[in-house]
Enzyme design. Structure first.
Site, PDB file in Angstrom:
ATOM      1  N   LEU A 121       0.820  -1.214   0.000  1.00 34.36           N
ATOM      2  CA  LEU A 121       0.000   0.000   0.000  1.00 34.36           C
ATOM      3  C   LEU A 121       0.852   1.261   0.000  1.00 34.36           C
ATOM      4  CD1 LEU A 121      -2.657  -1.147   2.622  1.00 34.36           C
ATOM      5  CD2 LEU A 121      -2.770  -1.335   0.130  1.00 34.36           C
ATOM      6  N   SER A 122       2.141   1.098  -0.221  1.00 33.43           N
ATOM      7  CA  SER A 122       3.085   2.225  -0.233  1.00 33.43           C
ATOM      8  C   SER A 122       3.119   2.938   1.112  1.00 33.43           C
ATOM      9  CB  SER A 122       2.750   3.202  -1.357  1.00 33.43           C
ATOM     10  OG  SER A 122       2.983   2.606  -2.593  1.00 33.43           O
ATOM     11  N   SER A 123       3.190   2.163   2.177  1.00 34.26           N
ATOM     12  CA  SER A 123       3.300   2.754   3.509  1.00 34.26           C
ATOM     13  C   SER A 123       4.590   3.547   3.635  1.00 34.26           C
ATOM     14  CB  SER A 123       3.231   1.660   4.583  1.00 34.26           C
ATOM     15  OG  SER A 123       4.197   0.650   4.338  1.00 34.26           O
ATOM     16  N   SER A 124       5.662   3.099   2.990  1.00 40.01           N
ATOM     17  CA  SER A 124       6.923   3.846   3.081  1.00 40.01           C
ATOM     18  C   SER A 124       6.794   5.206   2.421  1.00 40.01           C
ATOM     19  CB  SER A 124       8.065   3.052   2.436  1.00 40.01           C
ATOM     20  OG  SER A 124       7.820   2.837   1.058  1.00 40.01           O
ATOM     21  N   ASP A 168       3.584   6.333  -6.440  1.00 40.39           N
ATOM     22  CA  ASP A 168       3.144   6.214  -5.046  1.00 40.39           C
ATOM     23  C   ASP A 168       2.913   7.578  -4.420  1.00 40.39           C
ATOM     24  OD1 ASP A 168       3.521   3.541  -5.482  1.00 40.39           O
ATOM     25  OD2 ASP A 168       5.397   3.412  -4.364  1.00 40.39           O
TER      26      ASP A 168
END
Length: 393
Positions: A121-124, A168
């Site tokens: 989920l592209s948390s970074s 992202d």
């Protein structure tokens, strides 16, 4: 949000001056093409990262988290050090990229909380966007949305070491509620396309395999290199000048050149290019479907995107492929695909809200029949499309 304020007060003894919400993102169409300057689509949704913080006059950065172990501390004015291999690298990366453009004098003290498991989920990227916004606010730096996107992207490429594009960060920053983001990652032109009133309501299904992953340690960077090598092959076989590999993109090479060379270049490179050119077509068709309110066609194209990800881009763990196959057979799922790089992590889907209980039950039972070892970590969530990263009062 009240919880993060309370946690901040517990750690620091006062109320935070600011709170940022940086949402997670999904990309229904446009998989694996942003690093080749392709066209993409995306949604932000109503789960993500909260960062409560206050500026510090002495330049110290002090960070705590309920999602990651250990505390982070460094000084904003000190030279950027090498990566430490922990979650503080994202704050250091934000500092690194901002200092390419601005003078930073003030730091922050803050608390970070993520709402969903890490993976797909592209948390970074959500964390990086939050840090860029926080450090800019602390230093009275005003940034446009695209500046936030590019600074966060630079931090991930040049400091974290992930050779991604701007998909992202763009979804996280630019997205709007009940709308589709359509972005050209080559020109950085984008459109926010409102949901057609004729389109039936849908939610986003987020299905975690139980595996987490770090893209830096996956085959992500290898796939990027393979795409660029495919472009090199096409140029070489047609006697065209070669650029440096880092300046070579599939987007710059006409599809006709691919059609002339696909049968003579090594198969793995041809398959990567095949994914790029067919995904370009799917995104165009998907945008038209979205504009006309045709969720069935939009979902079908998302399923086709995942098929190409499996067979042409060759990503997907056995767990993710199992979830995808189950999704494809369930009533109430319009379409979906792997989320993120597609090596571990999660699958996403556009779902009929009236069928959520059925989807949860069937997906959980059938997945755990195949992978009982993930009984404690497999998760199903349903979310709504939301606005991009923002300060919350």
């Amino acid at each position: 949000m009240s919880n993060i304020k309370e946690n901040y007060k517990t750690f620091f003894g006062s109320e935070p001056q600011y709170v940022i919400f940086s949402p997670y993102r999904v990309c229904p169409l446009g998989a694996h093409v942003d690093h080749q300057h392709g066209i993409v689509t995306g949604f932000a949704f109503d789960k993500g990262v909260h960062l409560a913080f206050s500026p510090t006059e002495d330049g110290n950065v002090e960070l705590k988290s309920l999602s990651f172990e250990g505390d982070i501390s460094f000084n904003i004015q000190a030279p950027t050090q090498v990566k430490h291999g922990n979650w503080g690298d994202y704050a250091r990366g934000a500092k690194f990229a901002l200092k390419q453009r601005f003078t930073l004098k003030k730091g922050i003290k803050g608390v970070l909380i993520g709402e969903l498991p890490v993976g797909g989920l592209s948390s970074s990227a959500a964390v990086l966007v939050a840090y860029v916004m926080a450090l800019a606010k602390a230093n009275n730096i005003e940034l446009t949305k695209m500046e936030i996107v590019n600074i966060a992207s630079q931090a991930e490429r040049e400091y974290i070491g992930l050779n991604n594009g701007i998909l992202d960060q763009s979804c996280i920053v630019l997205s709007e509620k009940d709308s589709l983001l359509f972005l050209d990652t080559d020109t950085e032109d984008y459109r926010i396309i409102k949901k057609n009133p004729k389109m039936p309501d849908f939610h986003l299904g987020i299905f975690f395999s139980g595996l987490t992953r770090s893209l830096v340690g996956s085959d992500y960077n290898l796939r990027v290199a393979e795409c660029k090598t495919a472009a090199w092959n096409m140029l070489a076989y047609t006697d065209q000048p070669l650029k440096k590999l880092d300046k070579t993109y599939l987007r710059d090479i006409p599809k006709e050149t691919y059609e002339k060379t696909c049968d003579i270049m090594p198969k793995r490179f041809a398959k990567r290019a095949e994914h790029f050119y067919t995904e370009y077509r799917r995104v165009r068709q998907g945008v038209t479907a979205w504009e006309s309110g045709n969720i069935q066609l939009f979902g079908k194209l998302s399923f086709e995107s995942c098929e190409s990800s499996i067979h042409n881009y060759e990503c997907g763990s056995p767990e993710l492929i199992a979830i995808y196959n189950i999704m494809h057979s369930l009533d109430g799922i319009y379409g979906g695909r792997f989320s993120g790089a597609g090596f571990k992590g999660a699958c996403i889907a556009m779902v009929n809200p009236e069928k959520e209980d059925h989807i949860r039950e069937q997906l959980t039972n059938r997945y755990l029949e195949q992978f009982p070892e993930y009984e404690g970590t497999f998760e199903v969530h349903f979310c709504k499309i939301d606005n991009g990263a923002r300060f919350i009062k």
